[in-house]
Design a protein around this motif. Sequence first.
Motif, PDB file in Angstrom:
ATOM      1  N   UNK A  39       0.719  -1.190   0.015  1.00 45.51           N
ATOM      2  CA  UNK A  39      -0.043   0.089   0.010  1.00 45.51           C
ATOM      3  C   UNK A  39       0.771   1.282   0.066  1.00 45.51           C
ATOM      4  N   UNK A  40       1.838   1.411   0.833  1.00 52.19           N
ATOM      5  CA  UNK A  40       2.641   2.616   0.969  1.00 52.19           C
ATOM      6  C   UNK A  40       3.457   2.888  -0.374  1.00 52.19           C
ATOM      7  N   UNK A  41       4.272   1.944  -0.941  1.00 48.99           N
ATOM      8  CA  UNK A  41       4.857   2.254  -2.011  1.00 48.99           C
ATOM      9  C   UNK A  41       3.772   2.306  -3.428  1.00 48.99           C
ATOM     10  N   UNK A  42       2.677   1.804  -3.036  1.00 52.75           N
ATOM     11  CA  UNK A  42       1.459   2.170  -4.460  1.00 52.75           C
ATOM     12  C   UNK A  42       1.050   3.347  -4.135  1.00 52.75           C
ATOM     13  N   UNK A  43       1.065   3.967  -2.924  1.00 44.71           N
ATOM     14  CA  UNK A  43       0.509   5.483  -2.865  1.00 44.71           C
ATOM     15  C   UNK A  43       1.678   6.447  -3.309  1.00 44.71           C
ATOM     16  N   UNK A  44       2.885   5.978  -3.017  1.00 43.85           N
ATOM     17  CA  UNK A  44       3.942   6.977  -3.166  1.00 43.85           C
ATOM     18  C   UNK A  44       4.790   6.871  -4.497  1.00 43.85           C
ATOM     19  N   UNK A  45       4.456   5.701  -5.082  1.00 45.82           N
ATOM     20  CA  UNK A  45       5.243   5.441  -6.354  1.00 45.82           C
ATOM     21  C   UNK A  45       6.699   5.508  -6.103  1.00 45.82           C
TER      22      UNK A  45
END
Length: 288
Positions: A39-45
């Motif tokens: 989720x975290x990298x999915x939001x930050x890219x």
Amino acid sequence: MDCIKIRQLEVFAYHGCNEEEKINGQKFYVDADLFTDVRTPGMSDDLEETVNYSKACKFINKFMTENRFDLIEAVAEQTARGLLKEFPKIKEVELTINKPNAPIKLPFGNVAVTVRRKWSRAYLSIGSNMGDKEEYLNQAIEGLYDDENCRVSIVSKFIETEPYGPVEQDNFLNGCVEIETLYSPKELLRKVNIIELEAGRTREIHWGPRTLDIDIILFDNEIVNLPDLKIPHIEMHKRLFVLEPLNQIAPYAVHPIFNKTVSQLLEDLQPQNKCSGCGGCSFRQQND
């Protein structure tokens, strides 16, 4: 938990019991499920916030080609542990080692071994009432720090408590430690017993003085009932010298049998025992 999946990674390596396998090598195919936060990298890219699957593949290839094992069980076990140690963002891994060219003199499609390994959370109680007590407790913590299969997360403050039993002895210094570990409960017991021995721990007198005492209090949500190991610790709910330091670092950890948090167990015990953990309690010390 979220998962990054790697399928059919081809690795040429030299694992096997037969001499021909050790000399000629063969192809292995690896399937890996890397359980991590997506989720975290999915939001930050942001690549830095995820598990780089390219690096994970290179690690698997390097590990399997630089090491040699007779059994694919060992390949799976050691590669899984290696991934968990190398990539802190991987919390759990399921790894399948496929060996399609195994030396079987019958028609077959594939031979494979699957293991699932993770960082488990454990809570340990530590105590000493001989010599430099604080140094012995710090020695226990250092022994855990120095083990690559353990990560020390939090250490409580140390409290002084009175000894229990007919043996005249000095007061105890007690604390609790939260760790993450790749060990199973039995493996962790062996580890803490080694640390005790290195501190000169002997078990000659029941409830007697000891340089260092380490007990496994909780291990994830597991219930272990073995002759030499009971988890949760069978008397943790009766002991202020365990609950008070444990409450400092893990008030919301849940006892899997009583289904109560550490803070609730402490509340249940304190009205019966007016003690703040500063040397006025006289509860039984950890089991020998």
